[in-house]
Design a protein around this motif. Structure first.
Motif, PDB file in Angstrom:
ATOM      1  N   ILE A  24       0.857  -1.186   0.000  1.00 48.90           N
ATOM      2  CA  ILE A  24       0.000   0.000   0.000  1.00 48.90           C
ATOM      3  C   ILE A  24       0.897   1.242   0.000  1.00 48.90           C
ATOM      4  N   PRO A  25       0.451   2.338  -0.619  1.00 47.56           N
ATOM      5  CA  PRO A  25       1.309   3.538  -0.751  1.00 47.56           C
ATOM      6  C   PRO A  25       1.309   4.382   0.518  1.00 47.56           C
ATOM      7  N   PHE A  26       1.915   3.838   1.574  1.00 42.81           N
ATOM      8  CA  PHE A  26       1.844   4.455   2.894  1.00 42.81           C
ATOM      9  C   PHE A  26       3.090   4.066   3.676  1.00 42.81           C
ATOM     10  N   ILE A  48      12.492  12.726  23.159  1.00 47.52           N
ATOM     11  CA  ILE A  48      11.320  13.279  22.489  1.00 47.52           C
ATOM     12  C   ILE A  48      11.057  12.390  21.285  1.00 47.52           C
ATOM     13  N   SER A  49       9.828  11.909  21.144  1.00 46.07           N
ATOM     14  CA  SER A  49       9.517  11.048  20.017  1.00 46.07           C
ATOM     15  C   SER A  49       8.580  11.753  19.047  1.00 46.07           C
ATOM     16  N   VAL A  50       8.784  11.470  17.775  1.00 48.09           N
ATOM     17  CA  VAL A  50       7.932  11.973  16.707  1.00 48.09           C
ATOM     18  C   VAL A  50       7.400  10.769  15.948  1.00 48.09           C
ATOM     19  N   SER A  51       6.095  10.637  15.898  1.00 43.23           N
ATOM     20  CA  SER A  51       5.450   9.574  15.128  1.00 43.23           C
ATOM     21  C   SER A  51       4.812  10.216  13.909  1.00 43.23           C
ATOM     22  N   LEU A  52       5.082   9.679  12.741  1.00 41.94           N
ATOM     23  CA  LEU A  52       4.527  10.268  11.530  1.00 41.94           C
ATOM     24  C   LEU A  52       4.047   9.198  10.572  1.00 41.94           C
ATOM     25  N   ARG A  53       3.004   9.538   9.858  1.00 33.49           N
ATOM     26  CA  ARG A  53       2.412   8.676   8.842  1.00 33.49           C
ATOM     27  C   ARG A  53       2.181   9.537   7.604  1.00 33.49           C
ATOM     28  N   PHE A  54       2.526   9.030   6.434  1.00 30.05           N
ATOM     29  CA  PHE A  54       2.341   9.834   5.225  1.00 30.05           C
ATOM     30  C   PHE A  54       2.127   8.928   4.019  1.00 30.05           C
ATOM     31  N   LEU A  55       1.422   9.453   3.020  1.00 28.83           N
ATOM     32  CA  LEU A  55       1.202   8.754   1.764  1.00 28.83           C
ATOM     33  C   LEU A  55       2.410   8.930   0.853  1.00 28.83           C
ATOM     34  N   THR A  56       2.652   7.942   0.013  1.00 29.03           N
ATOM     35  CA  THR A  56       3.795   8.002  -0.890  1.00 29.03           C
ATOM     36  C   THR A  56       3.700   9.210  -1.822  1.00 29.03           C
ATOM     37  N   GLU A  57       2.504   9.489  -2.317  1.00 24.72           N
ATOM     38  CA  GLU A  57       2.354  10.563  -3.290  1.00 24.72           C
ATOM     39  C   GLU A  57       2.624  11.944  -2.708  1.00 24.72           C
TER      40      GLU A  57
END
Length: 436
Positions: A43-45, A106-115
């Motif tokens: 999946i593009p994620f 310090i934590s950074v959680s990130l989610r993003f689409l490929t596009e």
């Protein structure tokens, strides 16, 4: 106590075949940033976890809470984007950022689409490098933090945890509330937050994990772009604290028909060669499963609580074994005596072959169920790095559990468990219980 757990606290779900199929790449960017990656192009994620080492333990005594307040400001406007525009842009990109302050990171959680990968990372970089600290948004977030601090004053769990931290670590930074105090938070300025940002966000020791639709080459380029210009760390890590807590009982009076009981004594560091053995032993002693010894004795046989559990906790340089339960005020003394007796029984008599085999079956079957999706995988990989576990741990963990013997468990139980060292912190109005 709980906020310092790492790998042992991460839970997830997935098919048992997933662990054996998990291929962890160890990536190094052209600029020298290291990361762990599990590629999944189905999946593009992509999900990522980034931890900057340092955390609230680096704060001066009169600035405690600055790091926590800072994490609340990262999405309240950055660069030429005010808060509303920044948050709207995050929605338009279908990206998700979250920021957490901990004692040592310090934590950074990130989610993003490929596009929209490049645009999402540019938006995150803007937050990390050019937060605005607009006065109206700062006061809004400050009010939220002050409300959290006020709520903690009436929460038995928070009251007990802060008492445990003070008794265990004294005036060491590990004993301070990560949110700060009402007095320190009220006095924090935008300049204090900027100083906390410069101190906390450094390249040295940064932990990065990613899972999803991205290659190692692309991940390296992305990380160099994201962290370009971040300073090398000039921070000295928090000194190893003296574990001050000895056996006894502390009562924190709180008007309630039930008391909350927290108990602990010193444990193992995460890099102790016996840590996994202790983890398996604890599953038999005090896991949340109904057939653990403490649940059997305190809950099922006597009905003194709805549940009791124990766990292993660890900083980078301090460890403990701890537990908690609630019971009626008139039952506190009886329940504490039972906990001590089971502690002594496990240390003195150990476990049976049948008991160990039953727990092995559960632990090895449940372990693959932790790896449910890219977000869970990225979180586990970050925790493994933070705990300095090798990437091969995922492949070898169940074999290591299966290789344990009754003699291993009993040796470690005798080494770790000591009922005379247990300290009980009781928040409530217990009857017939003397403070020691």
């Amino acid at each position: 106590m709980k906020r310092r757990l790492h790998l042992a606290a991460i839970l997830a779900l997935l098919l048992p075949s997933a662990v054996s199929a998990l291929e962890i790449q160890q990536v190094e960017s052209p600029g020298g940033i290291k990361a762990w990656l599990v590629e999944d192009h189905s999946i593009p994620f992509t999900a990522m976890e980034i931890s900057f080492l340092g955390g609230t333990a680096l704060e001066a005594d009169d600035k405690i809470g600055a790091t926590y307040l800072l994490t609340g400001m990262f999405q309240e406007g950055a660069g030429d984007l005010d808060a509303q525009t920044y948050q709207q842009r995050e929605i338009e990109l279908a990206a998700s950022f979250s920021f957490e302050a901990y004692t040592e990171s310090i934590s950074v959680s990130l989610r993003f689409l490929t596009e929209s990968r490049d645009e999402s990372m540019a938006l995150l970089r803007l937050a990390l490098t050019e937060p605005r600290f607009d006065s109206d948004r700062l006061e809004f977030v400050r009010s939220q933090v002050l409300a959290i601090i006020a709520d903690k004053e009436t929460d038995p769990g928070e009251i007990g945890s802060e008492a445990v931290d003070r008794l265990t670590y004294g005036d060491h930074p590990f004993a301070r509330p990560i949110e700060g105090t009402a007095e320190t938070v009220a006095a924090l300025t935008a300049e204090d937050l900027e100083a906390a940002r410069r101190r906390a966000l450094t390249r040295d020791g940064v932990v990065v994990a990613a899972a999803g639709d991205i290659t190692g080459e692309d991940l390296g380029i992305l990380l160099d772009d994201l962290l370009e210009g971040f300073p090398a760390s000039v921070n000295e890590p928090a000194a190893r604290p003296e574990f001050l807590l000895s056996g006894g009982t502390t009562v924190v009076e709180f008007p309630t028909p039930q008391s909350l009981i927290l108990f602990l004594h010193e444990g193992f560091l995460r890099n102790d060669p016996d840590f996994l053995v202790a983890y398996v032993m604890n599953e038999m002693l005090g896991s949340q499963r109904f057939d653990s010894r403490l649940n059997e004795e305190v809950r099922r046989k006597r009905g003194l609580t709805y549940g009791i559990s124990t766990y292993l906790g660890a900083h980078s340089n301090s460890g403990f074994i701890a537990g908690e339960f609630s019971t009626s005020n008139e039952s506190v003394a009886e329940a504490i005596d039972i906990v001590k007796a089971e502690w002594a029984k496990m240390a003195g008599e150990g476990v049976s072959e049948e008991e160990l085999e039953r727990v092995k079956t559960y632990l090895t079957g449940a372990y693959p169920l932790r790896f449910d999706g890219n977000g869970r995988i990225a979180g586990i990989l970050a925790a493994m790095q933070f705990d300095k576990l090798p990437a091969s741990y995922v492949d070898n963990r169940n074999d290591m559990v299966n290789a344990l013997t009754v003699e291993d468990i009993n040796r470690v139980a005798a080494r770790l468990l000591d009922p005379e060292r247990l300290h009980f912190v009781v928040v409530g109005m217990p009857e017939g219980l003397a403070e020691e």
